[in-house]
Write a protein that holds these residues in place. Structure first.
Motif, short mmCIF file in Angstrom:
data_model
loop_
_atom_site.label_atom_id
_atom_site.label_comp_id
_atom_site.label_asym_id
_atom_site.label_seq_id
_atom_site.Cartn_x
_atom_site.Cartn_y
_atom_site.Cartn_z
N LEU A 22 0.86 -1.18 0.00
CA LEU A 22 0.00 0.00 0.00
C LEU A 22 0.90 1.24 0.00
O LEU A 22 1.82 1.33 0.81
N PHE A 23 0.62 2.16 -0.89
CA PHE A 23 1.42 3.38 -0.99
C PHE A 23 0.58 4.61 -0.66
O PHE A 23 -0.55 4.75 -1.14
N ASP A 24 1.15 5.49 0.12
CA ASP A 24 0.61 6.84 0.30
C ASP A 24 0.94 7.63 -0.98
O ASP A 24 1.86 7.26 -1.73
N LEU A 25 0.22 8.75 -1.19
CA LEU A 25 0.48 9.56 -2.38
C LEU A 25 1.29 10.81 -2.06
O LEU A 25 2.43 10.95 -2.51
N ASP A 26 0.74 11.71 -1.26
CA ASP A 26 1.36 13.02 -1.02
C ASP A 26 2.67 12.91 -0.25
O ASP A 26 2.73 12.33 0.84
N LEU A 40 -2.96 2.34 -4.04
CA LEU A 40 -2.72 3.72 -3.62
C LEU A 40 -3.76 4.09 -2.58
O LEU A 40 -4.97 4.01 -2.85
N LEU A 41 -3.32 4.48 -1.39
CA LEU A 41 -4.21 4.79 -0.27
C LEU A 41 -3.93 6.20 0.21
O LEU A 41 -2.86 6.47 0.78
N THR A 42 -4.87 7.12 -0.03
CA THR A 42 -4.59 8.52 0.23
C THR A 42 -5.70 9.22 1.00
O THR A 42 -6.88 9.04 0.71
N ASN A 43 -5.30 9.99 2.01
CA ASN A 43 -6.23 10.82 2.76
C ASN A 43 -6.53 12.09 1.98
O ASN A 43 -5.83 12.45 1.04
N GLY A 44 -7.56 12.80 2.44
CA GLY A 44 -7.86 14.11 1.86
C GLY A 44 -9.21 14.15 1.19
O GLY A 44 -9.83 13.12 0.92
N GLU A 45 -9.66 15.36 0.92
CA GLU A 45 -10.95 15.57 0.26
C GLU A 45 -10.95 14.86 -1.08
O GLU A 45 -9.99 14.94 -1.84
N ALA A 46 -12.04 14.16 -1.38
CA ALA A 46 -12.06 13.22 -2.50
C ALA A 46 -11.78 13.88 -3.85
O ALA A 46 -10.97 13.37 -4.64
N GLN A 47 -12.43 15.00 -4.16
CA GLN A 47 -12.21 15.64 -5.46
C GLN A 47 -10.76 16.08 -5.61
O GLN A 47 -10.13 15.89 -6.66
N THR A 48 -10.21 16.65 -4.52
CA THR A 48 -8.83 17.12 -4.56
C THR A 48 -7.87 15.97 -4.85
O THR A 48 -6.97 16.09 -5.69
N GLN A 49 -8.06 14.84 -4.15
CA GLN A 49 -7.16 13.72 -4.34
C GLN A 49 -7.36 13.08 -5.72
O GLN A 49 -6.40 12.63 -6.35
N GLY A 109 4.75 5.06 3.50
CA GLY A 109 4.29 6.44 3.53
C GLY A 109 5.18 7.36 4.33
O GLY A 109 6.07 6.89 5.06
N ASP A 110 4.93 8.66 4.24
CA ASP A 110 5.79 9.65 4.90
C ASP A 110 5.26 10.13 6.24
O ASP A 110 5.97 10.83 6.96
N SER A 111 4.03 9.76 6.60
CA SER A 111 3.42 10.27 7.83
C SER A 111 3.40 9.21 8.93
O SER A 111 2.78 8.15 8.77
N LEU A 112 4.06 9.53 10.04
CA LEU A 112 4.02 8.63 11.19
C LEU A 112 2.61 8.53 11.75
O LEU A 112 2.15 7.45 12.14
N ARG A 129 1.86 -6.51 7.93
CA ARG A 129 3.14 -7.21 8.09
C ARG A 129 4.26 -6.25 8.50
O ARG A 129 5.08 -6.55 9.36
N ALA A 130 4.29 -5.08 7.88
CA ALA A 130 5.33 -4.11 8.20
C ALA A 130 4.92 -2.72 7.72
O ALA A 130 4.03 -2.57 6.88
N THR A 131 5.58 -1.71 8.25
CA THR A 131 5.40 -0.33 7.81
C THR A 131 6.77 0.22 7.40
O THR A 131 7.78 -0.08 8.02
N VAL A 132 6.77 1.03 6.34
CA VAL A 132 8.01 1.64 5.84
C VAL A 132 7.81 3.14 5.81
O VAL A 132 6.96 3.66 5.09
#
Length: 240
Positions: free
Chosen positions: A10-14, A128-137, A187-190, A203-206
């Motif tokens: 699973l990848f974060d986007l921003d 791809l798993l991303t937070n944020g307002e849907a239209q924006t993302q 992802g970049d956010s703890l 299984r793991a986080t990177v």
């Protein structure tokens, strides 16, 4: 770390795959240049832009039915009014459109990263798993032209919860047909990516960070830390 075969990532986007922060800085500088001469006092321009960014930072992921373009146009109008400047008719909308279009033009996945994703997809399922307002993302995904690089995309703004809620991670695993123990989160956010992966029992986080480790006393501890997504294959090799 577990004996099951790793099947999915699973990848974060921003700020993981695209440099959203860098794109935002370029967009703000472009608006600053545009605003010169359009207000009764140009010395307020920096503060106006700072106020807009603060409103953006504290913006709700679901703006209660109000179109996000209207919400962000209002951010600009309020920022101009709050510093005591008169907001000429249409200026807030012009600032928003320029900021938005400039930022979207900057949102690109670097060629080396695109190639990495293609190679990873030969061996793993990618989501791809991303937070944020849907239209924006959704607009960011389109601007980055990355939908075809993934087996699935989950916009948390379309769901009742967002990262770090375990539910969105488990939903993502379900879409890919894998168990949490067969999946890693990158992802970049703890607070959202890493904590969410832990919450869901992945299984793991990177963690993508230039820092060698989280700040002292931080309750969130990633399994692996790398400065760039490009170092991910070495981590995956150690996990197999």
């Amino acid at each position: 770390m577990g004996s099951e075969v790793l099947k999915a990532i699973l990848f974060d986007l921003d700020n993981t795959l695209i440099d959203t922060a860098g794109a935002g800085k370029i967009a703000i500088e472009t608006v600053k240049d545009f605003m010169k001469g359009k207000l009764d006092d140009d010395t307020h321009i920096d503060e106006i832009c700072e106020r807009f960014q603060c409103k953006l930072l504290h913006e709700a992921s679901s703006p209660g039915g109000t179109p996000i373009d209207d919400v962000r146009t209002r951010h600009w109008a309020q920022a101009i009014q709050e510093v005591g400047s008169t907001c000429p008719s249409g200026l807030a909308a012009q600032c928003y459109r320029l900021w938005k279009s400039t930022r979207l033009r900057q949102l690109r996945i670097p060629p080396a990263c695109r190639q990495l994703l293609r190679e990873l997809r030969r061996s793993y399922k990618l989501l791809l798993l991303t937070n944020g307002e849907a239209q924006t993302q959704r607009e960011k995904v389109a601007a980055a032209r990355c939908r075809a690089l993934f087996d699935a995309v989950v916009l948390c703004g379309e769901h009742g919860e967002e990262k770090p809620a375990a539910s969105v991670f488990l939903h993502s695993c379900g879409l890919l047909g894998v168990r949490p123990s067969e999946c890693v989160m990158v992802g970049d956010s703890l607070d959202t990516d890493i904590q969410g992966g832990v919450n869901a029992g992945l299984r793991a986080t990177v963690w993508i960070s230039a820092a060698d480790c989280p700040p002292s006393g931080c309750p969130v501890q990633p399994h692996h830390t790398i400065p760039s997504v490009l170092q991910l294959p070495a981590v995956l090799d150690r996990m197999q």
